[in-house]
Design an enzyme around this catalytic site. Sequence first.
Site, short mmCIF file in Angstrom:
data_model
loop_
_atom_site.label_atom_id
_atom_site.label_comp_id
_atom_site.label_asym_id
_atom_site.label_seq_id
_atom_site.Cartn_x
_atom_site.Cartn_y
_atom_site.Cartn_z
N THR A 100 0.79 -1.27 -0.03
CA THR A 100 0.08 -0.09 0.11
C THR A 100 1.11 1.18 0.10
OG1 THR A 100 -1.92 -1.02 1.02
CG2 THR A 100 -1.85 1.11 1.39
N THR A 125 5.76 11.26 7.22
CA THR A 125 5.77 11.34 8.89
C THR A 125 7.30 11.49 9.18
OG1 THR A 125 6.03 9.65 10.59
CG2 THR A 125 6.07 8.70 8.30
N ASP A 126 7.30 11.78 10.44
CA ASP A 126 8.67 12.12 11.17
C ASP A 126 9.40 11.02 11.24
OD1 ASP A 126 7.26 11.19 13.27
OD2 ASP A 126 7.70 13.12 14.35
N GLU A 127 8.63 9.85 11.21
CA GLU A 127 9.55 8.58 11.53
C GLU A 127 10.35 8.13 10.51
OE1 GLU A 127 7.30 5.38 13.07
OE2 GLU A 127 5.78 6.42 14.06
N TYR A 153 7.18 -0.07 8.66
CA TYR A 153 6.40 1.12 8.46
C TYR A 153 7.21 2.45 8.00
CZ TYR A 153 3.66 5.37 9.37
OH TYR A 153 3.21 6.58 9.24
N LYS A 157 7.37 4.04 4.19
CA LYS A 157 7.12 5.54 4.12
C LYS A 157 8.16 6.24 3.68
CE LYS A 157 3.58 7.51 5.14
NZ LYS A 157 2.24 7.74 4.49
N ASN A 252 5.86 8.94 26.92
CA ASN A 252 4.64 8.22 26.94
C ASN A 252 4.01 8.05 28.50
OD1 ASN A 252 4.91 7.74 24.22
ND2 ASN A 252 6.12 5.65 24.64
N ASP A 275 8.80 -4.48 25.59
CA ASP A 275 8.89 -3.08 24.78
C ASP A 275 8.77 -3.60 23.39
OD1 ASP A 275 9.53 -0.42 24.24
OD2 ASP A 275 11.54 -0.49 25.01
P1 NAD Z 1 -5.20 5.56 9.50
O1 NAD Z 1 -4.84 4.19 9.82
O2 NAD Z 1 -6.22 6.03 10.67
O3 NAD Z 1 -6.17 5.68 8.23
C1 NAD Z 1 -5.63 5.06 6.93
C2 NAD Z 1 -6.78 5.18 5.99
O4 NAD Z 1 -6.20 4.74 4.70
C3 NAD Z 1 -7.85 4.13 6.41
O5 NAD Z 1 -9.23 4.96 6.15
C4 NAD Z 1 -7.62 3.03 5.34
O6 NAD Z 1 -8.94 2.32 5.01
C5 NAD Z 1 -7.18 3.66 4.19
N1 NAD Z 1 -6.38 2.88 3.32
C6 NAD Z 1 -5.30 1.80 3.73
N2 NAD Z 1 -4.76 1.14 2.68
C7 NAD Z 1 -5.49 1.50 1.57
C8 NAD Z 1 -5.33 1.25 0.26
N3 NAD Z 1 -4.59 0.32 -0.16
N4 NAD Z 1 -6.11 1.88 -0.64
C9 NAD Z 1 -6.95 2.97 -0.02
N5 NAD Z 1 -7.18 3.30 1.18
C10 NAD Z 1 -6.46 2.42 1.94
O7 NAD Z 1 -3.98 6.44 9.30
P2 NAD Z 1 -3.91 8.01 9.80
O8 NAD Z 1 -3.30 8.05 11.13
O9 NAD Z 1 -5.14 8.62 9.52
O10 NAD Z 1 -2.54 8.38 9.08
C11 NAD Z 1 -2.83 8.96 7.65
C12 NAD Z 1 -1.58 9.38 6.79
O11 NAD Z 1 -0.64 10.26 7.64
C13 NAD Z 1 -0.74 7.99 6.74
O12 NAD Z 1 0.02 8.23 5.40
C14 NAD Z 1 0.30 8.06 7.80
O13 NAD Z 1 1.66 7.37 7.62
C15 NAD Z 1 0.61 9.57 7.92
N6 NAD Z 1 0.76 10.10 9.26
C16 NAD Z 1 0.29 9.81 10.62
C17 NAD Z 1 0.39 10.39 11.56
C18 NAD Z 1 -0.16 10.06 13.03
O14 NAD Z 1 0.07 10.51 14.10
N7 NAD Z 1 -1.49 9.19 12.85
C19 NAD Z 1 1.72 11.20 11.85
C20 NAD Z 1 2.33 11.62 10.68
C21 NAD Z 1 1.93 11.04 9.41
O1 DAU Z 2 5.31 9.99 14.25
C1 DAU Z 2 4.34 9.88 13.54
C2 DAU Z 2 3.71 8.59 13.73
O2 DAU Z 2 3.29 8.38 14.79
C3 DAU Z 2 3.12 8.21 12.64
O3 DAU Z 2 3.59 8.18 11.30
C4 DAU Z 2 2.31 6.60 12.90
O4 DAU Z 2 1.50 6.26 11.56
C5 DAU Z 2 1.66 6.80 13.82
O5 DAU Z 2 1.02 5.52 14.46
C6 DAU Z 2 2.47 7.21 15.12
O6 DAU Z 2 3.47 6.36 15.37
P1 DAU Z 2 4.06 5.85 16.78
O7 DAU Z 2 4.57 4.72 16.85
O8 DAU Z 2 4.75 7.08 17.67
O9 DAU Z 2 2.48 5.77 17.68
P2 DAU Z 2 1.65 4.89 18.71
O10 DAU Z 2 0.55 5.56 18.88
O11 DAU Z 2 1.66 3.45 18.05
O12 DAU Z 2 2.81 4.86 19.88
C7 DAU Z 2 3.02 6.17 20.57
C8 DAU Z 2 4.08 5.77 21.60
O13 DAU Z 2 3.58 4.99 22.59
C9 DAU Z 2 5.26 4.95 21.22
O14 DAU Z 2 6.38 5.01 21.90
C10 DAU Z 2 4.75 3.43 21.47
C11 DAU Z 2 4.17 3.70 22.72
N1 DAU Z 2 2.84 2.79 22.95
C12 DAU Z 2 1.93 2.76 21.94
C13 DAU Z 2 0.81 1.76 22.40
C14 DAU Z 2 -0.26 1.49 21.23
C15 DAU Z 2 2.66 2.17 24.51
O15 DAU Z 2 3.76 2.36 25.25
N2 DAU Z 2 1.68 1.25 24.66
C16 DAU Z 2 0.83 1.05 23.62
O16 DAU Z 2 -0.05 0.38 23.68
#
Ligand code: NAD
Ligand code: DAU
Length: 339
Positions: A100, A125-127, A153, A157, A252, A275
């Site tokens: 994807t 993403t910053d990741e 992941y 990206k 966290n 972890d």
């Molecule tokens: P999310 O997982 O909540 O949503 C992803 C959406 O994409 C869902 O609606 C899913 O159905 C759709 N999707 C997945 N695969 C697909 C495909 N093959 N075709 C069409 N649709 C598809 O994700 P999010 O947290 O809203 O993140 C959105 C974007 O922002 C991502 O690209 C992620 O890498 C980026 N991002 C997220 C964060 C964060 O903190 N959540 C931070 C920085 C960047």
């Molecule tokens: O930085 C941007 C990214 O932030 C996005 O690109 C990703 O899509 C988004 O999922 C997010 O990634 P993280 O891995 O930082 O987010 P997550 O919410 O999964 O975890 C945040 C922090 O919390 C991380 O250090 C792991 C920790 N964690 C997470 C979960 C789900 C826990 O300690 N316990 C948990 O159950």
Amino acid sequence: MTIIVTGGAGFIGSNFIFYMLKAHLDYRIVCLDKLTYAGNLSTLAPIMGKADFRFVRADICDREAVDGLFAEEKPDIVVNFAAESHVDRSIEDPGIFLQTNILGTQVLMDTCRKYGVKRFHQVSTDEVYGDLPLDRPDMLFTEETPIHTSSPYSASKAGADLLVMAYHRTYGLPATISRCSNNYGPYQFPEKLIPLMIANALNDKPLPVYGEGLNVRDWLYVEDHCRAIDLILRSGKVGEIYNIGGHNEMRNIDIVRLICKELGKPESLITHVTDRKGHDMRYAIDPTKIHTELGWLPEMRFEDGIKKTIRWYLDNRPWWEKIVTGEYQNYYRKMYGGR
Ligand code: NAD
Ligand code: DAU
């Protein structure tokens, strides 16, 4: 102006659609989403019948379906949110992330080229920058920081970002990229830290903190992210990357304690679990470029945003209860059982 928003049934994509329909009354938004486990059509229910909105269920990897939609809609702009987004899932099963996040992006860009789309924006993403040491608060991710990924992941990206820059240079695709820090706010799927902890706390379930909980994330309210992307679409320069973040680093464990406090739940619910593999220690964005070039600054203070978010989960229990009582239970058992 017609904008195709991919992944608009997910967390940030849906917030972006709401933001754009409110901010630009003359825009038409077409949401293309596969509706994976993370996509939720009920989120978009309030705008489903609107004349300036259309929903299409399709996979961004499906070249024929994407081509058909572009032929019908002739979009001016494409914003790609569609992705597999959860780090823990990528550690369990990387394949779909490459499919994807990389190949889906390629299909979208090929189709943008074919139909002469005026802007392709990749939501990254910053990741992709890897992580920073805890004892160097002076170090921040800038747009010049080398890509150095940790998880499947983030590697997927980063792969997509490299492909976007290659399409810009080789084919002149008018593309921009934004790299944002951790978002929080309404409609976030409860596999991610903040909504998971809120849902578990409300159900008096253990709060699984990975390791010591000392990892640091740089939290940004989702609407601030949406406003930044809108600004990049209108005033950003093609071929450029923009970091988005609000200088809001939090450990966290402190976030989880804050959630307990706000909900009046005991900290004894906090359980330290094994972890995450390859767990990034600290993320921190330097947003100087988007501030100086486009005038963007975050508007939501974390103290207010977290209260607003917790309020949203309290007021919208059916939205997340439907999720956590379904297939999610198998996921939860697999990821957290005996951890
Ligand atoms: P999310 O997982 O909540 O949503 C992803 C959406 O994409 C869902 O609606 C899913 O159905 C759709 N999707 C997945 N695969 C697909 C495909 N093959 N075709 C069409 N649709 C598809 O994700 P999010 O947290 O809203 O993140 C959105 C974007 O922002 C991502 O690209 C992620 O890498 C980026 N991002 C997220 C964060 C964060 O903190 N959540 C931070 C920085 C960047
Ligand atoms: O930085 C941007 C990214 O932030 C996005 O690109 C990703 O899509 C988004 O999922 C997010 O990634 P993280 O891995 O930082 O987010 P997550 O919410 O999964 O975890 C945040 C922090 O919390 C991380 O250090 C792991 C920790 N964690 C997470 C979960 C789900 C826990 O300690 N316990 C948990 O159950």
